[in-house]
Design an enzyme around this catalytic site. Structure first.
Site, PDB file in Angstrom:
ATOM      1  N   LYS A  30       1.704   4.451  -2.772  1.00  0.00           N
ATOM      2  CA  LYS A  30       1.658   5.875  -2.455  1.00  0.00           C
ATOM      3  C   LYS A  30       2.952   6.576  -2.870  1.00  0.00           C
ATOM      4  O   LYS A  30       2.940   7.707  -3.377  1.00  0.00           O
ATOM      5  CB  LYS A  30       1.384   6.082  -0.967  1.00  0.00           C
ATOM      6  CG  LYS A  30      -0.023   5.686  -0.529  1.00  0.00           C
ATOM      7  CD  LYS A  30      -1.072   6.507  -1.246  1.00  0.00           C
ATOM      8  CE  LYS A  30      -2.478   6.200  -0.741  1.00  0.00           C
ATOM      9  NZ  LYS A  30      -3.524   6.967  -1.475  1.00  0.00           N
ATOM     10  N   TYR A  84       0.837  -1.209   0.000  1.00  0.00           N
ATOM     11  CA  TYR A  84       0.000   0.000   0.000  1.00  0.00           C
ATOM     12  C   TYR A  84       0.868   1.253   0.000  1.00  0.00           C
ATOM     13  O   TYR A  84       0.671   2.180  -0.793  1.00  0.00           O
ATOM     14  CB  TYR A  84      -0.908  -0.021   1.231  1.00  0.00           C
ATOM     15  CG  TYR A  84      -1.644   1.276   1.475  1.00  0.00           C
ATOM     16  CD1 TYR A  84      -2.833   1.558   0.801  1.00  0.00           C
ATOM     17  CD2 TYR A  84      -1.154   2.223   2.375  1.00  0.00           C
ATOM     18  CE1 TYR A  84      -3.504   2.744   1.019  1.00  0.00           C
ATOM     19  CE2 TYR A  84      -1.819   3.407   2.596  1.00  0.00           C
ATOM     20  CZ  TYR A  84      -2.991   3.672   1.914  1.00  0.00           C
ATOM     21  OH  TYR A  84      -3.651   4.860   2.126  1.00  0.00           O
TER      22      TYR A  84
END
Length: 280
Positions: free
Chosen positions: A146, A142
């Site tokens: 980003k 995750y």
């Protein structure tokens, strides 16, 4: 402004859309799920064709946008298999960024994440308060996405000199009803993973509005957190117990945030207005 908000049904997105409308902007929400409304369009953001079409016009709902607020994503590690998180989040962000630039939307504000700072801080941070100055340290798929999204934005503004993209590294988003669980005083290690930080969704919306109003052309990134921590225990005590060897390089108040918001204050005019302490 006419503003598209992706992820408008989410925890942060719903508040951002509400607050931008209250400020007088014309807001249309994009998400996979949501209540039927003239200000909402159901869009699969992993489908580039749908994204281009939805940003251009949708029947009599809208005929284009001045700005894009991109908040849609699988919102945290562990909610889906890593490969699903990667494929969904990177495709969604590329699609909305690429489509926006193709059709002439030159102001984008989007949700990056505090996780790029090295969360969870199982490996201690390089110093506290942490800020935007040290290189990204993604520790999950995750967070890796980003980081890649920020790199994507850097190249897009290089290619498009009039384009403005602002990455807001939001801390753990809270609604007022979440404050029933506060303070987190029992064991400081329970919240060490993000240096005891959080962000009230209403202040998250304020940061979005400030960035839409003030960000110049180019790319920049900002940590967006509340002004305080999630605990009543003093910072000096927390750091001595949990991170005794981490250098303290800036001012550390008794309960002030250890996720530095100085840059957002200075360049965006951001100033948190909400604290869990006010809700008790």
């Amino acid at each position: 402004m006419r503003i598209a908000v992706t992820g408008s049904s989410g925890k942060l997105g719903s508040v951002v859309a509400r607050e931008l409308r209250a400020a007088g902007h014309r807001v249309v929400g994009f998400d996979r799920v949501g209540a039927r409304d003239r200000d909402f369009v159901q869009v699969d953001l992993t489908d580039y064709g749908q994204v281009v079409d939805a940003l251009t016009a949708v029947g009599d709902t809208h005929d284009g946008f001045d700005a894009l607020v991109h908040l849609a994503a699988i919102p945290a590690p562990g909610l889906a298999p890593d490969v699903a998180t990667f494929h969904n989040n990177i495709a969604t962000t590329f699609n909305v960024f690429w489509a926006a630039t193709r059709i002439g939307i030159d102001r984008i504000v989007y949700a990056s994440s505090e996780t790029v700072l090295g969360l969870p801080f199982d490996v201690p941070p390089p110093y506290v308060p942490v800020d935007e100055e040290y290189p990204a340290r993604p520790e999950s798929v995750y967070s890796l996405v980003k980081h890649l999204e920020e790199q994507l934005a850097i190249e897009l503004v290089r290619w498009n000199p009039t384009l403005s993209i602002t990455a807001l590294r939001f801390s753990n988003v809270m609604w007022p009803e979440d404050y029933a669980a506060f303070p987190y005083d029992a064991d400081p290690r329970d919240r060490k993973w993000n240096l005891w930080g959080y962000i009230d969704a209403r202040d998250g919306a304020q940061a979005v509005a400030r960035a839409l109003e003030t960000a110049p052309a180019g790319f920049d990134r900002f940590i967006i957190a509340a002004a305080d921590t999630v605990t009543t225990r003093p910072n000096a005590e927390l750091l001595a117990e949990v991170f005794p060897d981490v250098p303290v390089t800036g001012e550390v108040g008794e309960n002030t945030t250890l996720l530095s918001i100085d840059k957002a204050r200075r360049l965006l005019g951001y100033e948190p207005a909400h604290s869990w302490r006010d809700e008790k």
